[in-house]
Design a protein around this motif. Structure first.
Motif, PDB file in Angstrom:
ATOM      1  N   PRO A  50     -12.519  -0.384 -12.183  1.00 22.33           N
ATOM      2  CA  PRO A  50     -11.347  -1.016 -11.556  1.00 22.33           C
ATOM      3  C   PRO A  50     -11.750  -1.820 -10.326  1.00 22.33           C
ATOM      4  O   PRO A  50     -12.747  -1.519  -9.660  1.00 22.33           O
ATOM      5  N   LEU A  51     -10.950  -2.826 -10.013  1.00 21.42           N
ATOM      6  CA  LEU A  51     -11.225  -3.694  -8.874  1.00 21.42           C
ATOM      7  C   LEU A  51     -10.419  -3.317  -7.633  1.00 21.42           C
ATOM      8  O   LEU A  51     -10.782  -3.706  -6.529  1.00 21.42           O
ATOM      9  N   LEU A  52      -9.315  -2.587  -7.819  1.00 19.56           N
ATOM     10  CA  LEU A  52      -8.389  -2.319  -6.721  1.00 19.56           C
ATOM     11  C   LEU A  52      -8.376  -0.838  -6.350  1.00 19.56           C
ATOM     12  O   LEU A  52      -8.440   0.038  -7.215  1.00 19.56           O
ATOM     13  N   LEU A  53      -8.271  -0.587  -5.050  1.00 16.16           N
ATOM     14  CA  LEU A  53      -8.020   0.750  -4.523  1.00 16.16           C
ATOM     15  C   LEU A  53      -6.597   0.766  -3.994  1.00 16.16           C
ATOM     16  O   LEU A  53      -6.297   0.162  -2.960  1.00 16.16           O
ATOM     17  N   ARG A  54      -5.714   1.429  -4.733  1.00 16.08           N
ATOM     18  CA  ARG A  54      -4.290   1.422  -4.389  1.00 16.08           C
ATOM     19  C   ARG A  54      -3.966   2.518  -3.377  1.00 16.08           C
ATOM     20  O   ARG A  54      -4.402   3.654  -3.512  1.00 16.08           O
ATOM     21  N   ARG A  55      -3.173   2.136  -2.371  1.00 19.53           N
ATOM     22  CA  ARG A  55      -2.661   3.110  -1.408  1.00 19.53           C
ATOM     23  C   ARG A  55      -1.173   2.839  -1.183  1.00 19.53           C
ATOM     24  O   ARG A  55      -0.690   2.740  -0.057  1.00 19.53           O
ATOM     25  N   ASP A  56      -0.432   2.718  -2.285  1.00 12.87           N
ATOM     26  CA  ASP A  56       0.974   2.354  -2.206  1.00 12.87           C
ATOM     27  C   ASP A  56       1.847   3.589  -2.070  1.00 12.87           C
ATOM     28  O   ASP A  56       1.425   4.715  -2.320  1.00 12.87           O
ATOM     29  N   PHE A  57       3.102   3.365  -1.680  1.00 12.67           N
ATOM     30  CA  PHE A  57       4.003   4.478  -1.416  1.00 12.67           C
ATOM     31  C   PHE A  57       5.448   4.050  -1.648  1.00 12.67           C
ATOM     32  O   PHE A  57       5.807   2.881  -1.556  1.00 12.67           O
ATOM     33  N   ASN A  58       6.281   5.056  -1.964  1.00  7.37           N
ATOM     34  CA  ASN A  58       7.713   4.840  -2.157  1.00  7.37           C
ATOM     35  C   ASN A  58       8.380   4.440  -0.851  1.00  7.37           C
ATOM     36  O   ASN A  58       7.899   4.749   0.239  1.00  7.37           O
ATOM     37  N   THR A  59       9.546   3.802  -0.974  1.00 11.45           N
ATOM     38  CA  THR A  59      10.335   3.484   0.208  1.00 11.45           C
ATOM     39  C   THR A  59      11.820   3.513  -0.113  1.00 11.45           C
ATOM     40  O   THR A  59      12.212   3.322  -1.277  1.00 11.45           O
ATOM     41  N   VAL A  60      12.611   3.793   0.902  1.00 12.44           N
ATOM     42  CA  VAL A  60      14.058   3.592   0.814  1.00 12.44           C
ATOM     43  C   VAL A  60      14.498   2.688   1.956  1.00 12.44           C
ATOM     44  O   VAL A  60      15.631   2.769   2.430  1.00 12.44           O
ATOM     45  N   ARG A  75      17.726   1.654  -0.309  1.00 11.59           N
ATOM     46  CA  ARG A  75      17.602   1.482  -1.753  1.00 11.59           C
ATOM     47  C   ARG A  75      16.171   1.792  -2.148  1.00 11.59           C
ATOM     48  O   ARG A  75      15.254   1.674  -1.337  1.00 11.59           O
ATOM     49  N   PRO A  76      15.950   2.212  -3.395  1.00  9.86           N
ATOM     50  CA  PRO A  76      14.606   2.613  -3.800  1.00  9.86           C
ATOM     51  C   PRO A  76      13.684   1.414  -3.983  1.00  9.86           C
ATOM     52  O   PRO A  76      14.098   0.348  -4.453  1.00  9.86           O
TER      53      PRO A  76
END
Length: 421
Positions: free
Chosen positions: A343-353, A357-358
């Protein structure tokens, strides 16, 4: 505000609402609710002993039972705008402020991990250009039909911790609202150098069971699985689907040891995702039709362990699945951009409201922004013979903002010039 009425929220819901609100009153309330919890571990007396890579988190944050890196639960993205000239005095102020955080908090999910990244707009003020070893274009729309806003301020601080009080305290300390952080006196803050761009402040959370706590929010259906770490109902960040920190690190030139960062903020139509699609269809669209047909995933991805099981065979079948089955998976499509299987990407994403709203703040690290673009184009699947409704998860996500950043090595994080070499 009734949303912050503690009587109507669980303790962890209340803490996340306070992180989203921000400010001194939220911090005071958060510290009150955390009374009796274990002390926050202290940082180091020698910040120079920390890794040269700002993005070196994986060896110090937690892992789950399957060995996948488990991101800290609470995240704040603090956008900042330069208010003074770039000179050595300003650099010393910025570096001293960041070193105070490193002395105050252990570099871990129990303490605090953070990065500061700089936009193309920041570097435009210099006569020289970024070196050829840095790929940092201005952000642009990457899918047909999207018209996102772009991050055009100077820099972005990403604060992350399992402790909601820590991300709030660190943010307020950086901007002159605290005299101490975790028992460490503040020498300086950033207010003589940067101003916060409050309207673009973003917050979020990630972890098993956390999204389901928002089932009382408009747009979050009760059918979000209780143990899911992400709003769309499944685990992510499997070891085999994540680039290593080595792979996303710039190897040569003045900014060797740094990385680039892309932040993509999006809304998610969870009502349609859960109410119009059954579990089989959701697995097909998020992973691949083979994952659904062979029942590989389980309720929230627990059967996958440390592997996404997006194999070479699954990747090779993408076009055939589009043509013959009429559906392709999000992970299946994106994996077509791997290099030599990696893989090329290191993801560090997260949910938000954010905005009540989601949504998702998709944060990825990569050696060059062009690599993010290539993965995104593969995920778009516009080359595939499949309807938009069955083209992975594109039918359910709506990009609203994009931003590109250079995250320099720690030694250059305080107001770097465009070409330090």
């Amino acid at each position: 505000m009734t949303r912050f009425d503690r009587s109507s929220l669980s303790r962890r819901e209340y803490a996340r609402a306070l992180v989203a609100a921000g400010g001194l009153s939220a911090l005071a309330a958060c510290l009150e609710t955390s009374d009796g919890e274990p002390d926050v571990p202290s940082g180091t007396d020698d910040p120079d002993a920390l890794p040269e890579r700002q993005h070196a988190w994986n060896d110090t944050v937690a892992t789950d039972d399957d060995g996948n890196v488990a991101l800290p639960e609470h995240h704040v993205l603090v956008p900042i705008e330069l208010t003074t000239v770039v000179d050595d005095d300003a650099r010393e102020t910025v570096e001293t402020a960041f070193r105070t955080l490193e002395r105050a908090y252990e570099w871990s999910n129990e303490g605090l991990v953070f990065t500061v990244g700089y936009t193309p707009s920041y570097f435009d003020r210099f006569d020289e250009s970024l070196p050829d070893t840095v790929d940092l274009p201005a952000p642009e729309a990457l899918t047909s039909g999207e018209s996102p806003d772009f991050d055009a301020y100077d820099a972005l601080i990403h604060l992350a911790s399992d402790r909601p009080s820590v991300v709030l305290e660190a943010e307020e300390a950086l901007f002159g609202e605290r005299e101490q952080v975790n028992g460490v006196d503040l020498e300086v803050d950033l207010t003589d150098v940067f101003a916060r761009v409050d309207e673009q402040r973003r917050t979020g959370f990630v972890g098993a069971g956390l999204p389901a706590d928002y089932a009382d929010l408009d747009g979050v259906p009760d059918s979000v699985p209780e143990e899911a770490p992400f709003f769309m109902g499944f685990r992510a960040g499997f070891t085999d689907s994540q680039a290593t920190e080595d792979r996303v690190t710039i190897e040569d030139g003045s900014f060797a040891g740094g990385t680039t960062q892309h932040v993509e903020s999006m809304a998610i139509n969870l009502t349609q995702w859960f109410d119009q699609e059954n579990h089989y269809q959701r697995v097909s669209k998020l992973f691949s039709p083979a994952h659904a047909a062979d029942d590989l995933v389980g309720g929230v991805g627990e059967e996958l362990g440390g592997s996404s099981l997006v194999t070479d065979e699954v990747i090779a079948s993408t076009a055939d699945d589009a043509r013959d089955r009429g559906v392709v998976g999000h992970a299946q499509k994106a994996a077509r951009a791997r290099e030599d299987g990696d893989p090329l990407l290191l993801r560090r994403d997260f949910n938000t409201v954010d905005g009540d709203r989601p949504g998702l703040h998709f944060l990825s690290l990569q050696r060059a922004v062009d690599e993010f673009v290539r993965v995104r184009e593969a995920m778009n699947g516009e080359d595939l013979d499949v309807s938009m409704a069955n083209n992975g998860i594109r039918h359910y996500i709506f990009v609203e903002r994009r931003g590109n950043y250079l995250v320099p090595p720690r030694s250059l994080r305080a107001l770097p010039v465009a070409d330090p070499g």
